[in-house]
Structure formats: C-alpha cells, structure tokens
Scaffold this motif. Structure first.
Motif, short mmCIF file in Angstrom:
data_model
loop_
_atom_site.label_atom_id
_atom_site.label_comp_id
_atom_site.label_asym_id
_atom_site.label_seq_id
_atom_site.Cartn_x
_atom_site.Cartn_y
_atom_site.Cartn_z
N VAL A 88 5.10 4.50 1.64
CA VAL A 88 4.94 3.11 1.20
C VAL A 88 5.06 2.23 2.44
O VAL A 88 6.11 2.19 3.07
CB VAL A 88 5.98 2.70 0.15
CG1 VAL A 88 5.71 1.28 -0.33
CG2 VAL A 88 6.00 3.67 -1.02
N GLY A 89 3.96 1.55 2.78
CA GLY A 89 3.97 0.80 4.02
C GLY A 89 4.22 1.74 5.18
O GLY A 89 3.52 2.74 5.34
N ALA A 90 5.24 1.45 5.97
CA ALA A 90 5.56 2.29 7.12
C ALA A 90 6.64 3.32 6.80
O ALA A 90 7.03 4.10 7.67
CB ALA A 90 6.01 1.41 8.29
N GLU A 91 7.13 3.33 5.57
CA GLU A 91 8.23 4.23 5.20
C GLU A 91 7.70 5.51 4.57
O GLU A 91 6.73 5.49 3.81
CB GLU A 91 9.18 3.52 4.23
CG GLU A 91 9.87 2.33 4.87
CD GLU A 91 10.77 1.61 3.89
OE1 GLU A 91 11.54 0.76 4.35
OE2 GLU A 91 10.71 1.89 2.68
N VAL A 92 8.38 6.62 4.88
CA VAL A 92 7.96 7.93 4.40
C VAL A 92 9.17 8.67 3.83
O VAL A 92 10.25 8.68 4.43
CB VAL A 92 7.34 8.77 5.54
CG1 VAL A 92 6.94 10.15 5.03
CG2 VAL A 92 6.14 8.06 6.14
N ALA A 93 8.99 9.28 2.66
CA ALA A 93 10.03 10.11 2.05
C ALA A 93 9.40 11.42 1.63
O ALA A 93 8.27 11.44 1.11
CB ALA A 93 10.66 9.40 0.85
N THR A 94 10.10 12.53 1.85
CA THR A 94 9.55 13.84 1.51
C THR A 94 10.54 14.63 0.66
O THR A 94 11.75 14.44 0.73
CB THR A 94 9.22 14.66 2.76
OG1 THR A 94 10.42 14.88 3.52
CG2 THR A 94 8.20 13.95 3.63
N ALA A 95 9.98 15.52 -0.16
CA ALA A 95 10.78 16.44 -0.96
C ALA A 95 10.16 17.83 -0.87
O ALA A 95 8.94 17.97 -0.83
CB ALA A 95 10.85 15.98 -2.41
N GLN A 96 11.00 18.84 -0.86
CA GLN A 96 10.53 20.22 -0.79
C GLN A 96 10.26 20.75 -2.19
O GLN A 96 11.15 20.73 -3.04
CB GLN A 96 11.57 21.08 -0.08
CG GLN A 96 11.19 22.55 0.04
CD GLN A 96 12.23 23.34 0.82
OE1 GLN A 96 12.43 23.12 2.01
NE2 GLN A 96 12.91 24.23 0.12
N ALA A 116 0.84 -1.20 0.00
CA ALA A 116 0.00 0.00 0.00
C ALA A 116 0.88 1.26 0.00
O ALA A 116 1.92 1.30 0.66
CB ALA A 116 -0.92 0.00 1.22
N TYR A 117 0.44 2.27 -0.75
CA TYR A 117 1.19 3.53 -0.80
C TYR A 117 0.23 4.70 -0.93
O TYR A 117 -0.94 4.55 -1.32
CB TYR A 117 2.18 3.53 -1.96
CG TYR A 117 1.59 3.97 -3.28
CD1 TYR A 117 1.69 5.29 -3.71
CD2 TYR A 117 0.89 3.07 -4.09
CE1 TYR A 117 1.12 5.70 -4.92
CE2 TYR A 117 0.33 3.47 -5.30
CZ TYR A 117 0.46 4.79 -5.70
OH TYR A 117 -0.11 5.18 -6.89
N SER A 118 0.75 5.89 -0.63
CA SER A 118 0.05 7.14 -0.92
C SER A 118 1.09 8.16 -1.35
O SER A 118 2.26 8.09 -0.94
CB SER A 118 -0.74 7.64 0.28
OG SER A 118 0.12 8.04 1.33
#
Length: 224
Positions: free
Chosen positions: A101-109, A61-63
């Motif tokens: 994605v799952g429990a992992e999070v990545a962000t970009a400005q 699962a992802y968002s």
C-alpha cells in the motif's frame, strides 16, 4: 487549584499512565502502517483468502499478491480495515503473500501442502490449522462497525441479530478465542490482531459495571 492547573495535572497523569503501559506491555501509538494476516497453511487447489489492512487513507494505491505465478490484484484502497483476495495454489511449497500500500509492504508466509503427500493424521492437522485461521479472520471481519471503528481505540462484537444484549459477553468470547491462539496485547507490532485485542480490552474495561453477586435461589430457597 485553578482550572489550568487541574488540566495540567490530568495531562501529566495521562502521560504517566501511557508510559507505564508502554513499559509494561510494549504498547505504543502506531504511525501509518500496513499489516497482513499471520503466516498460515493452505492446501493445493483449495481457495483461501489472503488479507490485510492499512492505516493509509482510502484511495491509496495498493496491490495484493499470492506469491505464486498468478498476477497481483491492484487498485485503490476502498476499505482500510479489510483488503482481501482469493488465492489458489497449483503447487506445494512456501510462498510469500505480499500486500503493498503506497510505499509500505507487508508479507506473510503461506505453506501450501499437497494432500496426496500427507497421511490422514497430517491432513487433519493441516485442516484444523486452516479452520483456526479462517475462524480468526471471521472474528476480525465481524467486529461491530469494523470499518467505522478502524483506527479508533475500541472494538466490540454483538449478536447476529444486531442486538446490543450481551455485547460484552460476545466481545469477551471473541477476544478469548483470538488470544488463545497466540495473539496478545503485547504481541509484536506486525501482528494484525494485536490492535484488535487491545481495542477489545479497552471496550470491556470501559463498559465494565459493578454487580453484587447474590445467592441463586431455586424453589424459593437459597442455594448454598
């Protein structure tokens, strides 16, 4: 030396090489991870693509959120190597695009500019920055067999016709363009292009051949 001793020596040699590589350029074997595009510029009311990838399995699962008032898109990962969506920002400001994605999070400005508030010179500079980021995404997307090779240790590029001719040349030029914009083999582990550069260099070194350079000739006479 027996067969077992030979294999053991080779294993020790490989371990030593890996240790040297990690010490020299900071390359380590990554565990499951989710990465997102580099920080970038955008213009109000102009479509742009937010994208990332994950080593988690297809079907996870992802968002993916633009970071503004629009709703995130959500589903299950169909292609680990490329998870995109289109964003269109109605206001200027700084937004955090987020891939989960799952429990992992990545962000970009994402820094969004109002064209009406920019001088012609500033607007041109922003457009140049956007063109560079779009071009780097194109290089990433255009890796040969990108999805199939994702998570392996090699990548390459080839001509639009699908010919294997000059694959090394295409690959070298793509890598040079990526590296010229600050994405190196010793870049931080959060840099989505770092594995691309590493895997492209692996391809070039693995496919390097020795060539003897002879004088070029023109009209039958050697040029000096």
């Amino acid at each position: 030396m027996g067969k077992n001793q030979t294999l053991w020596c080779r294993a020790l040699t490989l371990i030593g090489l890996i240790a040297i590589l990690e010490f020299a350029v900071g390359v380590t074997v990554a565990s499951a991870t989710t990465l997102i595009m580099p920080n970038r510029d955008a213009l109000m009311a102009v479509n742009m693509v937010v994208w990332g990838n994950t080593t988690q399995a297809n079907g996870t699962a992802y968002s993916l959120s633009c970071g503004d008032a629009s709703a995130p898109i959500a589903g299950t990962v169909a292609d680990q190597s490329y998870i995109p969506r289109t964003c269109n920002y109605a206001t200027a400001g700084v937004f955090s695009a987020t891939l989960t994605v799952g429990a992992e999070v990545a962000t970009a400005q994402v820094t969004v500019w109002d064209p009406a508030a920019l001088s012609a010179f500033q607007l041109r500079a922003i457009n140049v920055n956007m063109a560079i980021e779009n071009g780097l995404r194109y290089f990433y997307f255009s890796q040969f067999n990108r999805a199939a090779r994702f998570g392996t240790n090699m990548t390459s590029w080839r001509s639009a016709t699908g010919s294997d001719n000059n694959t090394n040349s295409f690959s070298a030029l793509a890598l040079l363009a990526i590296q010229n914009h600050g994405h190196a083999v010793n870049a931080p582990a959060t840099d989505i292009f770092q594995p691309v550069v590493q895997n492209g260099l692996n391809w070039l070194f693995d496919n390097a051949v020795q060539k003897d350079l002879t004088p070029c000739s023109e009209g039958g006479a050697a040029r000096r």
